[in-house]
Design a protein around this motif. Sequence first.
Motif, short mmCIF file in Angstrom:
data_model
loop_
_atom_site.label_atom_id
_atom_site.label_comp_id
_atom_site.label_asym_id
_atom_site.label_seq_id
_atom_site.Cartn_x
_atom_site.Cartn_y
_atom_site.Cartn_z
N SER A 21 3.43 5.55 -3.77
CA SER A 21 2.20 5.52 -2.98
C SER A 21 2.21 4.48 -1.86
O SER A 21 1.22 4.34 -1.15
CB SER A 21 1.00 5.25 -3.90
OG SER A 21 1.18 4.03 -4.61
N GLN A 52 5.04 9.94 -1.53
CA GLN A 52 4.15 10.98 -2.04
C GLN A 52 3.76 11.97 -0.95
O GLN A 52 3.39 13.11 -1.24
CB GLN A 52 2.87 10.35 -2.61
CG GLN A 52 2.00 9.68 -1.55
CD GLN A 52 0.71 9.11 -2.11
OE1 GLN A 52 0.62 8.76 -3.28
NE2 GLN A 52 -0.31 9.01 -1.26
N ASP A 95 -7.05 11.09 0.57
CA ASP A 95 -5.93 10.19 0.81
C ASP A 95 -5.50 10.23 2.28
O ASP A 95 -5.22 9.19 2.88
CB ASP A 95 -4.76 10.58 -0.09
CG ASP A 95 -3.59 9.61 0.03
OD1 ASP A 95 -3.58 8.60 -0.70
OD2 ASP A 95 -2.70 9.85 0.88
N GLU A 147 -7.29 6.16 -2.19
CA GLU A 147 -5.87 6.45 -2.26
C GLU A 147 -5.60 7.41 -3.41
O GLU A 147 -6.25 7.35 -4.46
CB GLU A 147 -5.08 5.16 -2.46
CG GLU A 147 -5.10 4.23 -1.26
CD GLU A 147 -4.37 2.94 -1.55
OE1 GLU A 147 -3.31 2.72 -0.95
OE2 GLU A 147 -4.87 2.15 -2.38
N LYS A 189 -3.49 7.58 -5.67
CA LYS A 189 -3.19 6.97 -6.96
C LYS A 189 -4.43 6.50 -7.69
O LYS A 189 -4.40 6.31 -8.92
CB LYS A 189 -2.24 5.78 -6.76
CG LYS A 189 -2.84 4.62 -5.98
CD LYS A 189 -1.87 3.47 -5.83
CE LYS A 189 -2.49 2.30 -5.06
NZ LYS A 189 -1.54 1.17 -4.92
#
Length: 362
Positions: free
Chosen positions: A103, A211, A266, A287, A289
């Motif tokens: 990430s 990612q 994101d 984000e 994650k």
Amino acid sequence: MELSWVSKGGLLVFFAVILFSCSSSEEDYAEVPKVSPVQCDLSLVPYPKLSDYQFFKGDMKNLEPVYGLLPYKPTSELFSDYALKKRFVWMPKNTKATYVSDSEVLDLPVGAVLVKVFYYDHLLPDLTTKIIETRLMIRKSDGWIFAEYIWNDEQTDAYLQVQNTTRTLSLQQGSEVLNFTYKTPNTTQDCARCHGNIVTHQNTPIGIKPQNLNSNYSFSDGNQNQLTQWISKGYLNATLPTQITSVVNYNDASQPLDLRIRSYFDANCAHCHKDQGEAQEFGLRMEFKNTVDPHNMGVGLPAQHPLPGYNGRIVYPNNPAQSILYYRLDTTTDLFYIMPAIGRSVKHREGVQLVEDWINSF
């Protein structure tokens, strides 16, 4: 002593064999290493013209990259008034990027350049293609700098510009005509709002996270995973994990709604709504994650800027009409509430619909 014809012929055959073996054996042939023609003297950049970097060969407006300029495309892209984008990366010879985490952006070497071109294919009145701007991020020894280049009307070159520029555009978008003012950034003020860290005051790229690059792209030498291509071209150390937690293309309706909305946030919101981002104080952590927890996307979270007529929640489950987040993405005229705060003047209809579908899914 003079050689006989027989001995002369033998020598000719001998030398012919030697020459043939040297010129035809693939094992003995050493290819002359290619050298990228890109120019990027860190003591001189940013250059006054985009052509000074020599990124493109032939007619510049064709955006055909030279050797060493590698195209890439994030799996999910930031919306920018329906502009189309081409992205490229260049690195100095014998340098590579390093994996940090799934990430976090790849750690690019000093001298690396990220190139992002904004253009339209169907501008009215003649449905013409026109390149508007090219943005560069260049990594110097003390950090990343920005360089903004505005293309001329002849589409032959682009010129360094620090201040904002605006132009009125009419775009044929499907069956709809969009009339809007396109604004380019002020590199001393606007760029750091998305790329900056409010604690370290350092700038960083956004899109080059593993990612976001763990997807296929149609390169000139075939369709391939982008991270694999970076490694094969010598632009990335081969230290990636076997599995990378990755975003999806939020436009892909075959993907689960939860993954699509997390990927959308994101790409479009997380650069500000994260720790040490410009909007960290508002509580959202968008984000990819961090959005396994819907609360981080605003579900049930009180808004710090209440909106008259709304119940004060950023996302009111199963009620877009009472969700402040939905209003902020939907409006084009309320400049106090519009989100994203910069880079958008028209509504991203597909994105707004995705957010509506998500809110209604609770």
